[in-house]
Scaffold this active site. Structure first.
Site, PDB file in Angstrom:
ATOM      1  N   PHE A  48       0.780  -1.206  -0.016  1.00 42.40           N
ATOM      2  CA  PHE A  48       0.052  -0.019   0.061  1.00 42.40           C
ATOM      3  C   PHE A  48       0.954   1.288   0.157  1.00 42.40           C
ATOM      4  O   PHE A  48       1.783   1.420   0.908  1.00 42.40           O
ATOM      5  CB  PHE A  48      -0.972   0.130   1.054  1.00 42.40           C
ATOM      6  CG  PHE A  48      -1.934   1.202   1.208  1.00 42.40           C
ATOM      7  CD1 PHE A  48      -3.245   0.877   0.099  1.00 42.40           C
ATOM      8  CD2 PHE A  48      -1.755   2.679   1.631  1.00 42.40           C
ATOM      9  CE1 PHE A  48      -3.877   2.116   0.141  1.00 42.40           C
ATOM     10  CE2 PHE A  48      -2.556   3.506   1.352  1.00 42.40           C
ATOM     11  CZ  PHE A  48      -3.703   3.362   0.602  1.00 42.40           C
ATOM     12  N   ASP A  61       9.359   2.979   1.939  1.00 44.24           N
ATOM     13  CA  ASP A  61       8.253   3.554   2.180  1.00 44.24           C
ATOM     14  C   ASP A  61       7.945   3.573   3.572  1.00 44.24           C
ATOM     15  O   ASP A  61       7.319   2.495   4.052  1.00 44.24           O
ATOM     16  CB  ASP A  61       7.218   3.171   1.537  1.00 44.24           C
ATOM     17  CG  ASP A  61       5.888   3.800   1.567  1.00 44.24           C
ATOM     18  OD1 ASP A  61       5.879   4.788   2.609  1.00 44.24           O
ATOM     19  OD2 ASP A  61       4.831   4.049   0.995  1.00 44.24           O
ATOM     20  N   LYS A  89       2.578  11.372   6.818  1.00 46.22           N
ATOM     21  CA  LYS A  89       1.912  11.163   8.005  1.00 46.22           C
ATOM     22  C   LYS A  89       2.277  11.799   9.381  1.00 46.22           C
ATOM     23  O   LYS A  89       2.025  13.052   9.397  1.00 46.22           O
ATOM     24  CB  LYS A  89       1.647   9.736   8.456  1.00 46.22           C
ATOM     25  CG  LYS A  89       0.832   8.875   7.498  1.00 46.22           C
ATOM     26  CD  LYS A  89       0.472   7.500   7.946  1.00 46.22           C
ATOM     27  CE  LYS A  89      -0.135   6.590   6.557  1.00 46.22           C
ATOM     28  NZ  LYS A  89      -1.563   6.891   6.233  1.00 46.22           N
TER      29      LYS A  89
HETATM   30  C1  LIG Z   1       2.709   2.696   3.596  1.00 46.71           C
HETATM   31  C2  LIG Z   1       2.203   4.153   2.911  1.00 46.71           C
HETATM   32  N1  LIG Z   1       2.344   4.664   1.856  1.00 46.71           N
HETATM   33  C3  LIG Z   1       1.863   5.730   1.349  1.00 46.71           C
HETATM   34  C4  LIG Z   1       0.485   5.926   1.946  1.00 46.71           C
HETATM   35  C5  LIG Z   1      -0.178   7.125   1.471  1.00 46.71           C
HETATM   36  O1  LIG Z   1      -0.207   8.262   2.229  1.00 46.71           O
HETATM   37  P1  LIG Z   1      -1.400   9.361   1.961  1.00 46.71           P
HETATM   38  O2  LIG Z   1      -2.763   8.857   2.476  1.00 46.71           O
HETATM   39  O3  LIG Z   1      -1.146  10.516   2.860  1.00 46.71           O
HETATM   40  O4  LIG Z   1      -1.272   9.703   0.370  1.00 46.71           O
HETATM   41  C6  LIG Z   1       0.021   5.433   3.059  1.00 46.71           C
HETATM   42  C7  LIG Z   1      -1.069   5.577   3.822  1.00 46.71           C
HETATM   43  O5  LIG Z   1      -1.729   4.834   4.536  1.00 46.71           O
HETATM   44  C8  LIG Z   1       0.908   4.130   3.630  1.00 46.71           C
HETATM   45  O6  LIG Z   1       0.377   3.568   4.848  1.00 46.71           O
END
Ligand SMILES: Cc1ncc(COP(=O)(O)O)c(C=O)c1O
Length: 404
Positions: free
Chosen positions: A145, A230, A259
């Site tokens: 994700f 990530d 976040k």
């Molecule tokens: C590991 C990871 N990458 C990217 C994102 C995407 O972030 P955003 O919702 O701020 O676009 C999330 C969101 O849950 C995430 O958990």
């Protein structure tokens, strides 16, 4: 006789009527929050065990972060990147130093930071590695994700996230998460990056086998491929260290952050890397109106300062041990398996008892907010300011839910 008017039903009906149904929220309408607790429009208090999917690592309205935001609101909030402002350099330096990297590129949402990492990796591939035009490949993991843009959902393996949103962006190769041999086999001369979550959050807080991340690091170094971590959900103290990848002593070429970087106040994301990587970008090739704005930088600087103390990483490790011990004790009593690190847990509930959604609904009725994922799994990720008493209370409520 007086009648009590509850405000929750009307607020829920308004939300249902006037918004697209891209979420399926629990029937709780939050009005106020402080620390690890939120209060709904009817004055009912809940322990927040989701913490904005780790955006609230420092708790709701952390006093230092709120003070930084207030001070900046009274000075200047937005300039765009057409000018430099006095919060920018300090924030970028602080974050780069926290990451041990030469420089950062600030954006707003997590997905934007992932997009940034993808663009930088591709350009690095063409201009530095010498990959032929349009041929760059990025290796990603199944069940990943990384966000919701059309390019990012192009390499999602979740049908809900992907179906009906094509045509899809090419250039991604999916391998099973945690399978080092599969990563090795997938590398070609055109591979520019391996992009992975050091712990897969949305997939159910999946921790890869020991040695996997270190193995990916070795492969990337050997084949001149960028390792992109990530850490949007796993980073910034959540797992008991600054980054989840620190547990394996691994340093990626690019950190992708979001976040908690915004302190639960403003969306702030960033990519951190060395000059040899991020230096490939030239004016006009990438950007965002709000990326690195003064308010974001003022809050982000305070976030970096909080992390530099090590206090939150320590709390997460210490209280996380308590959380995991409490959850392990529930195995065989409605819990099938527990995964995670620090104050982050994926808990598989016995599907014969209830779904993850039902478990979360019952937890909410008992004053604890959590989120289900994939059928029978629930995710627990309280703010790192949570107390031992709060933890024990939440564990007791989960035990009660499982007893039925
Ligand atoms: C590991 C990871 N990458 C990217 C994102 C995407 O972030 P955003 O919702 O701020 O676009 C999330 C969101 O849950 C995430 O958990």
């Amino acid at each position: 006789m007086t009648t009590v008017e509850f405000r929750t039903p009307e607020a829920l009906a308004d939300a249902e009527r006037w918004t697209a149904h891209n979420y399926h929220p629990l029937p709780v309408v939050v009005a106020e929050a402080e620390g690890a607790w939120v209060t709904d429009v009817d004055g009912v208090r809940y322990l927040d065990f989701l913490a904005g999917y780790s955006a609230l690592n420092f708790g709701h309205r952390h006093p230092g972060l709120i003070a930084a935001a207030h001070a900046q609101l009274d000075r200047v909030t937005l300039t765009s990147r057409a000018f430099v402002h006095d919060q920018f350099g300090a924030f970028c330096r602080g974050l780069a130093e926290l990451c041990g990297k030469d420089m950062v590129l600030p954006m707003n949402t997590g997905a934007e930071a992932v997009e940034t990492a993808i663009k930088v990796a591709r350009k690095w591939g063409y201009r530095v590695k010498g990959v032929a035009d349009e041929r760059a490949e990025i290796i990603v993991a199944a069940d990943n994700f990384h966000g919701r843009t059309t390019t990012i959902v192009s390499f999602s393996t979740d049908p809900d996230a992907r179906a009906d949103f094509g045509p899809y962006t090419p250039g991604f190769v999916v391998v099973p998460y945690g399978d080092l041999a599969a990563v090795r086999d997938a590398i070609t001369p055109n591979t520019v990056a391996v992009l992975m979550e050091p712990i897969q959050g949305e997939a159910g807080v999946l921790v890869p086998p020991a040695g996997f991340l270190a193995g990916v690091r070795e492969l990337c170094t050997e084949h001149n491929v960028l390792m992109i971590a990530d850490e949007i959900q796993s980073g910034l103290g959540r797992t008991g260290k600054t980054f989840a990848i620190d547990h394996e002593g691994v340093v990626p070429d690019m950190y992708v952050l979001g976040k908690a970087l915004g302190g639960g106040i403003v969306p702030v994301s960033a990519v951190a890397a060395d000059r040899a990587v991020l230096g490939v970008l030239r004016p006009g090739e990438h950007g965002s109106t709000f990326g690195g704005n003064p308010l974001a930088c003022a809050v982000g600087t305070e976030v970096v300062r909080l992390l530099e103390t090590g206090e939150f990483q320590e709390r997460s490790a210490r209280l996380g041990a308590r959380l995991h011990a409490g959850l392990e004790a529930l195995i065989g009593q409605g819990v099938i398996a527990v995964r995670g690190r620090g104050l982050w847990a994926g808990v598989d509930i016995d599907p014969a008892l209830m779904t993850g959604r039902e478990a979360c609904e019952r937890l909410a009725q008992r004053g604890v907010l959590a989120k289900d994922t994939h059928g029978s799994t629930i995710r627990l990720a309280p703010p790192l300011v949570v107390t031992e008493e709060d933890l024990d209370h939440a564990l007791a409520q989960l035990a009660a839910v499982l007893r039925g």
